[in-house]
Motif scaffolding. Structure first.
Motif, PDB file in Angstrom:
ATOM      1  N   GLN A 168       0.863  -1.188   0.000  1.00 17.97           N
ATOM      2  CA  GLN A 168       0.000   0.000   0.000  1.00 17.97           C
ATOM      3  C   GLN A 168       0.901   1.241   0.000  1.00 17.97           C
ATOM      4  O   GLN A 168       1.955   1.243   0.617  1.00 17.97           O
ATOM      5  CB  GLN A 168      -0.852  -0.027   1.275  1.00 17.97           C
ATOM      6  CG  GLN A 168      -1.749   1.178   1.477  1.00 17.97           C
ATOM      7  CD  GLN A 168      -2.141   1.307   2.953  1.00 17.97           C
ATOM      8  OE1 GLN A 168      -2.365   0.316   3.621  1.00 17.97           O
ATOM      9  NE2 GLN A 168      -2.186   2.530   3.435  1.00 17.97           N
ATOM     10  N   GLY A 169       0.450   2.286  -0.690  1.00 15.42           N
ATOM     11  CA  GLY A 169       1.175   3.556  -0.619  1.00 15.42           C
ATOM     12  C   GLY A 169       2.223   3.693  -1.701  1.00 15.42           C
ATOM     13  O   GLY A 169       2.780   2.706  -2.167  1.00 15.42           O
ATOM     14  N   ASP A 170       2.457   4.932  -2.127  1.00 11.56           N
ATOM     15  CA  ASP A 170       3.473   5.174  -3.159  1.00 11.56           C
ATOM     16  C   ASP A 170       3.796   6.662  -3.219  1.00 11.56           C
ATOM     17  O   ASP A 170       3.004   7.502  -2.777  1.00 11.56           O
ATOM     18  CB  ASP A 170       2.956   4.708  -4.534  1.00 11.56           C
ATOM     19  CG  ASP A 170       4.090   4.310  -5.461  1.00 11.56           C
ATOM     20  OD1 ASP A 170       5.272   4.510  -5.094  1.00 11.56           O
ATOM     21  OD2 ASP A 170       3.807   3.803  -6.555  1.00 11.56           O
ATOM     22  N   LEU A 171       4.959   6.960  -3.769  1.00 17.42           N
ATOM     23  CA  LEU A 171       5.320   8.344  -4.085  1.00 17.42           C
ATOM     24  C   LEU A 171       5.079   8.505  -5.582  1.00 17.42           C
ATOM     25  O   LEU A 171       5.697   7.807  -6.389  1.00 17.42           O
ATOM     26  CB  LEU A 171       6.789   8.592  -3.737  1.00 17.42           C
ATOM     27  CG  LEU A 171       7.378   9.955  -4.087  1.00 17.42           C
ATOM     28  CD1 LEU A 171       6.613  11.088  -3.407  1.00 17.42           C
ATOM     29  CD2 LEU A 171       8.844  10.022  -3.664  1.00 17.42           C
ATOM     30  N   LEU A 172       4.164   9.408  -5.962  1.00 26.97           N
ATOM     31  CA  LEU A 172       3.736   9.496  -7.358  1.00 26.97           C
ATOM     32  C   LEU A 172       4.434  10.620  -8.119  1.00 26.97           C
ATOM     33  O   LEU A 172       4.595  10.554  -9.334  1.00 26.97           O
ATOM     34  CB  LEU A 172       2.216   9.705  -7.426  1.00 26.97           C
ATOM     35  CG  LEU A 172       1.361   8.673  -6.682  1.00 26.97           C
ATOM     36  CD1 LEU A 172      -0.108   9.071  -6.716  1.00 26.97           C
ATOM     37  CD2 LEU A 172       1.550   7.289  -7.275  1.00 26.97           C
ATOM     38  N   GLY A 173       4.798  11.675  -7.395  1.00 27.47           N
ATOM     39  CA  GLY A 173       5.444  12.802  -8.067  1.00 27.47           C
ATOM     40  C   GLY A 173       6.147  13.671  -7.044  1.00 27.47           C
ATOM     41  O   GLY A 173       5.799  13.658  -5.854  1.00 27.47           O
ATOM     42  N   GLN A 174       7.168  14.415  -7.493  1.00 25.66           N
ATOM     43  CA  GLN A 174       7.897  15.279  -6.562  1.00 25.66           C
ATOM     44  C   GLN A 174       8.484  16.478  -7.296  1.00 25.66           C
ATOM     45  O   GLN A 174       8.751  16.404  -8.505  1.00 25.66           O
ATOM     46  CB  GLN A 174       9.005  14.503  -5.853  1.00 25.66           C
ATOM     47  CG  GLN A 174       9.972  13.798  -6.772  1.00 25.66           C
ATOM     48  CD  GLN A 174      11.015  12.995  -5.999  1.00 25.66           C
ATOM     49  OE1 GLN A 174      11.741  13.553  -5.205  1.00 25.66           O
ATOM     50  NE2 GLN A 174      11.081  11.691  -6.236  1.00 25.66           N
ATOM     51  N   ASP A 175       8.658  17.557  -6.580  1.00 25.34           N
ATOM     52  CA  ASP A 175       9.248  18.758  -7.184  1.00 25.34           C
ATOM     53  C   ASP A 175       9.983  19.537  -6.094  1.00 25.34           C
ATOM     54  O   ASP A 175       9.398  19.826  -5.045  1.00 25.34           O
ATOM     55  CB  ASP A 175       8.144  19.646  -7.774  1.00 25.34           C
ATOM     56  CG  ASP A 175       8.724  20.903  -8.401  1.00 25.34           C
ATOM     57  OD1 ASP A 175       9.378  20.796  -9.453  1.00 25.34           O
ATOM     58  OD2 ASP A 175       8.559  22.002  -7.816  1.00 25.34           O
ATOM     59  N   PHE A 176      11.237  19.846  -6.351  1.00 23.83           N
ATOM     60  CA  PHE A 176      12.045  20.557  -5.353  1.00 23.83           C
ATOM     61  C   PHE A 176      12.842  21.665  -6.026  1.00 23.83           C
ATOM     62  O   PHE A 176      13.253  21.526  -7.187  1.00 23.83           O
ATOM     63  CB  PHE A 176      13.025  19.600  -4.666  1.00 23.83           C
ATOM     64  CG  PHE A 176      12.334  18.557  -3.843  1.00 23.83           C
ATOM     65  CD1 PHE A 176      11.897  18.855  -2.568  1.00 23.83           C
ATOM     66  CD2 PHE A 176      12.080  17.300  -4.357  1.00 23.83           C
ATOM     67  CE1 PHE A 176      11.224  17.916  -1.802  1.00 23.83           C
ATOM     68  CE2 PHE A 176      11.404  16.341  -3.607  1.00 23.83           C
ATOM     69  CZ  PHE A 176      10.980  16.647  -2.329  1.00 23.83           C
ATOM     70  N   GLY A 177      13.091  22.738  -5.301  1.00 28.55           N
ATOM     71  CA  GLY A 177      13.948  23.792  -5.836  1.00 28.55           C
ATOM     72  C   GLY A 177      14.283  24.818  -4.772  1.00 28.55           C
ATOM     73  O   GLY A 177      13.671  24.840  -3.699  1.00 28.55           O
ATOM     74  N   VAL A 178      15.268  25.650  -5.086  1.00 30.09           N
ATOM     75  CA  VAL A 178      15.640  26.742  -4.185  1.00 30.09           C
ATOM     76  C   VAL A 178      15.888  28.008  -5.004  1.00 30.09           C
ATOM     77  O   VAL A 178      16.140  27.935  -6.207  1.00 30.09           O
ATOM     78  CB  VAL A 178      16.931  26.428  -3.367  1.00 30.09           C
ATOM     79  CG1 VAL A 178      16.741  25.206  -2.503  1.00 30.09           C
ATOM     80  CG2 VAL A 178      18.148  26.271  -4.275  1.00 30.09           C
ATOM     81  N   ALA A 179      15.820  29.139  -4.335  1.00 28.32           N
ATOM     82  CA  ALA A 179      16.225  30.407  -4.941  1.00 28.32           C
ATOM     83  C   ALA A 179      17.177  31.059  -3.952  1.00 28.32           C
ATOM     84  O   ALA A 179      16.776  31.893  -3.122  1.00 28.32           O
ATOM     85  CB  ALA A 179      15.005  31.285  -5.211  1.00 28.32           C
ATOM     86  N   GLY A 180      18.427  30.627  -3.996  1.00 28.71           N
ATOM     87  CA  GLY A 180      19.425  31.063  -3.025  1.00 28.71           C
ATOM     88  C   GLY A 180      19.763  32.538  -3.101  1.00 28.71           C
ATOM     89  O   GLY A 180      20.296  33.105  -2.138  1.00 28.71           O
ATOM     90  N   ASP A 181      19.424  33.176  -4.225  1.00 26.10           N
ATOM     91  CA  ASP A 181      19.684  34.612  -4.353  1.00 26.10           C
ATOM     92  C   ASP A 181      18.768  35.429  -3.440  1.00 26.10           C
ATOM     93  O   ASP A 181      19.007  36.610  -3.210  1.00 26.10           O
ATOM     94  CB  ASP A 181      19.503  35.056  -5.817  1.00 26.10           C
ATOM     95  CG  ASP A 181      18.121  34.743  -6.357  1.00 26.10           C
ATOM     96  OD1 ASP A 181      17.571  33.667  -6.010  1.00 26.10           O
ATOM     97  OD2 ASP A 181      17.574  35.561  -7.115  1.00 26.10           O
ATOM     98  N   LEU A 182      17.712  34.798  -2.896  1.00 22.49           N
ATOM     99  CA  LEU A 182      16.751  35.528  -2.069  1.00 22.49           C
ATOM    100  C   LEU A 182      17.040  35.403  -0.571  1.00 22.49           C
ATOM    101  O   LEU A 182      16.153  35.593   0.252  1.00 22.49           O
ATOM    102  CB  LEU A 182      15.331  35.029  -2.370  1.00 22.49           C
ATOM    103  CG  LEU A 182      14.872  35.265  -3.812  1.00 22.49           C
ATOM    104  CD1 LEU A 182      13.527  34.614  -4.061  1.00 22.49           C
ATOM    105  CD2 LEU A 182      14.796  36.753  -4.119  1.00 22.49           C
ATOM    106  N   ARG A 183      18.280  35.103  -0.211  1.00 18.97           N
ATOM    107  CA  ARG A 183      18.667  34.974   1.193  1.00 18.97           C
ATOM    108  C   ARG A 183      18.155  36.136   2.037  1.00 18.97           C
ATOM    109  O   ARG A 183      17.656  35.956   3.139  1.00 18.97           O
ATOM    110  CB  ARG A 183      20.206  34.915   1.306  1.00 18.97           C
ATOM    111  CG  ARG A 183      20.722  34.801   2.734  1.00 18.97           C
ATOM    112  CD  ARG A 183      22.188  35.184   2.873  1.00 18.97           C
ATOM    113  NE  ARG A 183      22.349  36.279   3.828  1.00 18.97           N
ATOM    114  CZ  ARG A 183      22.533  36.118   5.141  1.00 18.97           C
ATOM    115  NH1 ARG A 183      22.618  34.929   5.649  1.00 18.97           N
ATOM    116  NH2 ARG A 183      22.644  37.160   5.936  1.00 18.97           N
ATOM    117  N   GLU A 184      18.276  37.355   1.510  1.00 22.38           N
ATOM    118  CA  GLU A 184      18.011  38.549   2.334  1.00 22.38           C
ATOM    119  C   GLU A 184      16.560  38.673   2.793  1.00 22.38           C
ATOM    120  O   GLU A 184      16.277  39.403   3.733  1.00 22.38           O
ATOM    121  CB  GLU A 184      18.423  39.826   1.582  1.00 22.38           C
ATOM    122  CG  GLU A 184      19.918  39.899   1.284  1.00 22.38           C
ATOM    123  CD  GLU A 184      20.804  39.681   2.519  1.00 22.38           C
ATOM    124  OE1 GLU A 184      20.475  40.225   3.591  1.00 22.38           O
ATOM    125  OE2 GLU A 184      21.813  38.942   2.397  1.00 22.38           O
TER     126      GLU A 184
END
Ligand code: UT7
Length: 306
Positions: A168-184
């Motif tokens: 039972q159960g599954d990982l069907l989709g994923q999306d990851f990202g960063v915008a490191g220029d927005l630290r401030e």
């Protein structure tokens, strides 16, 4: 054979700070805070390892297993107890186990990162059969309690989930990202407090989360209409409303705890998950979206079949 969540547990420190309490110390009001964020109260005084251990212990009990069944511990946190050792090692120690463990810092998006990382580890050759994924953050220790722009928003808490191999159960989709220029626009330096440009973070968050959920759904071959349950990072109810409106998802499908927890960073998704479980919303086959965003402008979404 894929992977399911077999058990969930949470922990919230005892001390409650209501909006009315904040009114006594700063130029704000219960009405403003509720209207602009949806938050009524938050818990403070938590310690990341202690809250993480309590949530983990409950998740293990809820899964009907014992700590020695856990083969890896992943802790998402941006408020570790100390620089090193990793706080996950102290949670493992508290559980009486010596399996591998590590901390992940993707700020408020950490639990989604932890979930996907655990999934990947478990499917790799020789990988663990059961992974404990924990989100625990003690934001109250890095809040400037004189800054009304952040003090109203954050709170402490932890949530944990046991992932195990199962049909039972599954990982069907994923999306990851960063915008490191927005630290401030959102950061916290060592020995310092949170600095946030709330309005800017708000706008970026709505855009990033909307796009990220779209990307993860596309990857899963699903549409918004297929989603049964949304477990969003609990930063501000207006962010959740704006994302749902853009994606045409009824708010009733979201599970929210921020009214009594505030923004608990990496803990907020598993806290929402526990609320969804209590509401009976998580049944085998339920399509669940977990999505978070935060500092680094790190965002992350996983689409899961329960
Ligand atoms: O989880 C990590 C990511 N973090 C977030 O997602 C946080 C995202 N940001 C937010 O949730 C919101 O920006 C806040 C809740 C922090 C602030 O709400 P806002 O609607 O963006 O308020 P604002 O900063 O644009 O301020 C609007 C007005 C200002 O007054 P003027 O300039 O219009 O006269 C502020 O000075 O409200 C004032 N204000 C307050 N008034 C009473 C700002 N904070 C407060 C306050 N109480 N606590």
């Amino acid at each position: 054979m894929t992977i399911r969540i077999a058990g969930i547990g949470i922990s919230l420190p005892e001390k409650v700070v209501t909006n009315l309490d904040l009114e006594q110390h700063m130029d704000t009001s219960d009405e403003w805070i509720r209207e602009r964020s949806g938050i009524g109260a938050r818990r403070v005084g938590g310690i990341t390892s202690e809250m993480g251990l309590e949530a983990a212990t409950k998740a293990i009990e809820n899964a009907g297993i014992t700590p020695t069944d856990i083969e890896f511990v992943l802790l998402a946190t941006c408020t570790p107890d100390q620089i090193f050792p990793a706080t996950s090692t102290q949670i493992a120690h508290g559980l009486g186990i010596t399996c591998g463990s590590m901390d992940i810092n993707a700020a408020c998006a950490g639990f989604a990162y932890g979930y996907a990382a655990a999934f990947g580890m478990m499917l790799s050759p020789g990988g663990p059969d059961r992974v404990l994924v924990i989100g625990s953050d003690a934001m109250s220790k890095i809040v400037d309690w004189t800054d009304r722009g952040t003090a109203i928003l954050f709170g402490d808490g932890a949530g944990a989930a046991v992932l195990e191999r199962h049909e039972q159960g599954d990982l069907l989709g994923q999306d990851f990202g960063v915008a490191g220029d927005l630290r401030e626009i959102l950061y916290c330096d060592h020995e310092d407090t949170i600095v946030m440009e709330g309005r800017e973070v708000f706008k970026r968050a709505v855009r990033a989360v909307t796009q990220s959920v779209k990307n993860a759904l596309d990857q899963a071959g699903l549409t918004s209409a297929d989603i049964d349950v949304v477990l969003p990072h609990q930063a501000n109810i207006r962010i959740i409303e704006a994302v749902c409106s853009r994606l045409d998802i009824p708010m009733e499908k979201t599970h929210n705890v921020l009214e009594h927890t505030g923004n608990t960073s990496a803990a907020s998704i598993p806290l929402a998950m526990a609320a969804a479980q209590d509401a009976g919303a998580l049944q085998p086959g339920t399509i669940v979206v977990m999505t978070g965003f935060g500092a680094g402008m790190a965002w992350g979404t996983v689409v899961v079949r329960w």
